[in-house]
Design an enzyme around this catalytic site. Structure first.
Site, PDB file in Angstrom:
ATOM      1  N   THR A   8       0.845  -1.190   0.000  1.00  0.00           N
ATOM      2  CA  THR A   8       0.000   0.000   0.000  1.00  0.00           C
ATOM      3  C   THR A   8       0.886   1.248   0.000  1.00  0.00           C
ATOM      4  O   THR A   8       1.982   1.244   0.545  1.00  0.00           O
ATOM      5  CB  THR A   8      -0.941   0.041   1.214  1.00  0.00           C
ATOM      6  OG1 THR A   8      -0.183   0.204   2.421  1.00  0.00           O
ATOM      7  CG2 THR A   8      -1.764  -1.249   1.305  1.00  0.00           C
ATOM      8  N   GLY A   9       0.395   2.306  -0.635  1.00  0.00           N
ATOM      9  CA  GLY A   9       1.183   3.532  -0.722  1.00  0.00           C
ATOM     10  C   GLY A   9       2.444   3.353  -1.532  1.00  0.00           C
ATOM     11  O   GLY A   9       3.519   3.841  -1.166  1.00  0.00           O
ATOM     12  N   SER A  11       3.230   4.352  -4.671  1.00  0.00           N
ATOM     13  CA  SER A  11       3.526   5.232  -5.802  1.00  0.00           C
ATOM     14  C   SER A  11       4.509   6.347  -5.486  1.00  0.00           C
ATOM     15  O   SER A  11       4.914   7.101  -6.371  1.00  0.00           O
ATOM     16  CB  SER A  11       2.222   5.846  -6.341  1.00  0.00           C
ATOM     17  OG  SER A  11       1.598   6.646  -5.346  1.00  0.00           O
ATOM     18  N   GLY A  13       7.639   7.956  -2.276  1.00  0.00           N
ATOM     19  CA  GLY A  13       8.339   7.845  -1.003  1.00  0.00           C
ATOM     20  C   GLY A  13       8.903   6.475  -0.709  1.00  0.00           C
ATOM     21  O   GLY A  13       9.477   5.809  -1.582  1.00  0.00           O
ATOM     22  N   GLY A  15       7.333   3.697  -0.125  1.00  0.00           N
ATOM     23  CA  GLY A  15       6.656   2.647  -0.871  1.00  0.00           C
ATOM     24  C   GLY A  15       7.251   2.422  -2.246  1.00  0.00           C
ATOM     25  O   GLY A  15       7.470   1.278  -2.669  1.00  0.00           O
ATOM     26  N   SER A 171       7.062   3.644  13.304  1.00  0.00           N
ATOM     27  CA  SER A 171       7.906   4.826  13.469  1.00  0.00           C
ATOM     28  C   SER A 171       8.574   4.828  14.834  1.00  0.00           C
ATOM     29  O   SER A 171       8.054   4.252  15.803  1.00  0.00           O
ATOM     30  CB  SER A 171       7.052   6.089  13.328  1.00  0.00           C
ATOM     31  OG  SER A 171       7.792   7.251  13.634  1.00  0.00           O
ATOM     32  N   TYR A 193      -0.558  11.186  14.767  1.00  0.00           N
ATOM     33  CA  TYR A 193       0.408  10.376  14.025  1.00  0.00           C
ATOM     34  C   TYR A 193       1.150   9.434  14.966  1.00  0.00           C
ATOM     35  O   TYR A 193       1.234   8.224  14.729  1.00  0.00           O
ATOM     36  CB  TYR A 193       1.396  11.268  13.276  1.00  0.00           C
ATOM     37  CG  TYR A 193       2.407  10.500  12.459  1.00  0.00           C
ATOM     38  CD1 TYR A 193       2.063  10.005  11.197  1.00  0.00           C
ATOM     39  CD2 TYR A 193       3.699  10.273  12.928  1.00  0.00           C
ATOM     40  CE1 TYR A 193       2.984   9.292  10.431  1.00  0.00           C
ATOM     41  CE2 TYR A 193       4.616   9.566  12.181  1.00  0.00           C
ATOM     42  CZ  TYR A 193       4.257   9.090  10.926  1.00  0.00           C
ATOM     43  OH  TYR A 193       5.176   8.367  10.181  1.00  0.00           O
TER      44      TYR A 193
END
Length: 334
Positions: A8-9, A11, A13, A15, A171, A193
């Site tokens: 996921t994600g 496209s 950074g 990912g 994180s 976050y």
């Protein structure tokens, strides 16, 4: 048989860097890019196939901040695949990050200066909104949307013949004090976050407790301090220019400053090669970079207890149940 990896994600950074690195490790993989923006996803797919023509790369549209999108993507994936060997739960947001200048300067002149600089603990707040599903945006995007995706794909993940692996992008900013079982969506706080990343740590531990016997394993990794679209918005561009020499210098004292998405994927790629049964479910695996730019992986025990993890998991199941009832009632009324 090709190993199948869902990311996921994918496209941009971390990912995107992960996609490239995984194909460097195994050019026979089938990568499925789960992205919100399909035009970006197709562009990434074309580029990956151009550099790795023997791979298989497919795309699926999913916005993990929308349960309708997650349900639709899950239905499509179950029609297209028989199993997933790896699922990288990487998509995430940090909306409207605001730097507490006073807390930052106080921290810089304390013993915790390097820790604060590398984790942003206590100096970074965010404001967020409510999604169309009635949930806090950060919680739904970073945690609950992925949880529902896993629940929907259980039949593709749980196999007795060979294990499947969930790998979460967590994180160093996941702080226990920012999370509460009484407010799992962090609707009353200012650090959603950090709360969401701690929730990911809890969920990973609970998933191992409930699914290891069915052949599904979960791990958490931290990419370190990576300069992506997620972090560039924290302070103005000219400030980044001014502090970059300081950041490069700090790399000699703190290994968290991976800086590039490529470096940040080190732990994620390392986990790709591990037997999940051999991993410690109570440990977070960290991407690290030396002052001279060499990448390596280190680990850190997660600051949690398994009872809290299980209670959080049960809270998610209850929330899922309530949402499914609401969806069904809406369908019956229409």
């Amino acid at each position: 048989m090709r190993k199948v990896v869902l990311i996921t994600g994918a496209s941009s950074g971390v990912g995107l860097a992960l996609c490239r690195r995984l194909l460097e490790e195994d050019h026979e993989l089938h990568l499925c890019l789960a992205c919100r923006n399909m035009s970006k996803a197709e562009a990434v797919r074309t580029a990956l196939l151009a550099s790795h023509p023997t791979a298989e790369v497919s795309t699926v549209q999913v916005d993990v901040s929308s349960l309708l999108s997650v349900f639709q993507a899950s239905k499509e994936l179950k029609q297209r695949f028989q199993r997933f060997d790896y699922v990288y739960l990487n998509a995430g947001i940090m909306p409207n990050p605001q730097l507490n200048i006073k807390a930052l300067f106080c921290g810089l002149f304390s013993r915790k200066a390097i820790h604060i600089f590398s984790t942003a603990e206590g100096v970074l707040t965010q404001s967020e909104k409510i999604t169309a599903d009635g949930l806090q945006e950060v919680f739904e995007t970073n945690v609950f949307g992925h949880f529902i995706l896993i629940r929907e794909l259980e039949s593709l993940l749980c196999h007795s013949d060979s294990p499947s692996q969930l790998i979460w992008t967590s994180s160093r900013n996941a702080v226990k004090s920012n999370f509460s079982l009484e407010d799992i969506q962090h609707s009353k706080g200012q650090e959603p976050y950090s709360s969401s990343k701690y929730a990911i740590d809890l969920l990973s531990v609970a998933l191992n407790r409930n699914f290891n016997q069915r052949g599904l394993y979960s791990s958490v990794a931290c990419p370190g301090t990576v300069l992506t679209n997620l972090t560039y918005g924290i302070i103005p561009p000219f400030v980044w220019t001014l502090i970059m020499p300081i950041i490069w210098l700090l790399r000699f004292f703190a290994n968290a400053f991976t800086l590039t998405p490529y470096n940040g994927t080190e732990a994620l790629v390392w986990l790709f090669h591990q037997k999940p049964e051999s991993l410690n479910p109570l440990v977070k695996y960290l991407s690290a970079t030396t002052g001279f730019g060499s990448n390596y992986v280190t680990s850190k025990k997660i600051d949690l207890d398994e009872d809290t993890a299980e209670k959080f998991y049960q809270n998610l199941l209850e929330l899922e149940k309530d949402i499914r009832v609401t969806i069904q009632n809406t369908k019956n009324q229409s």
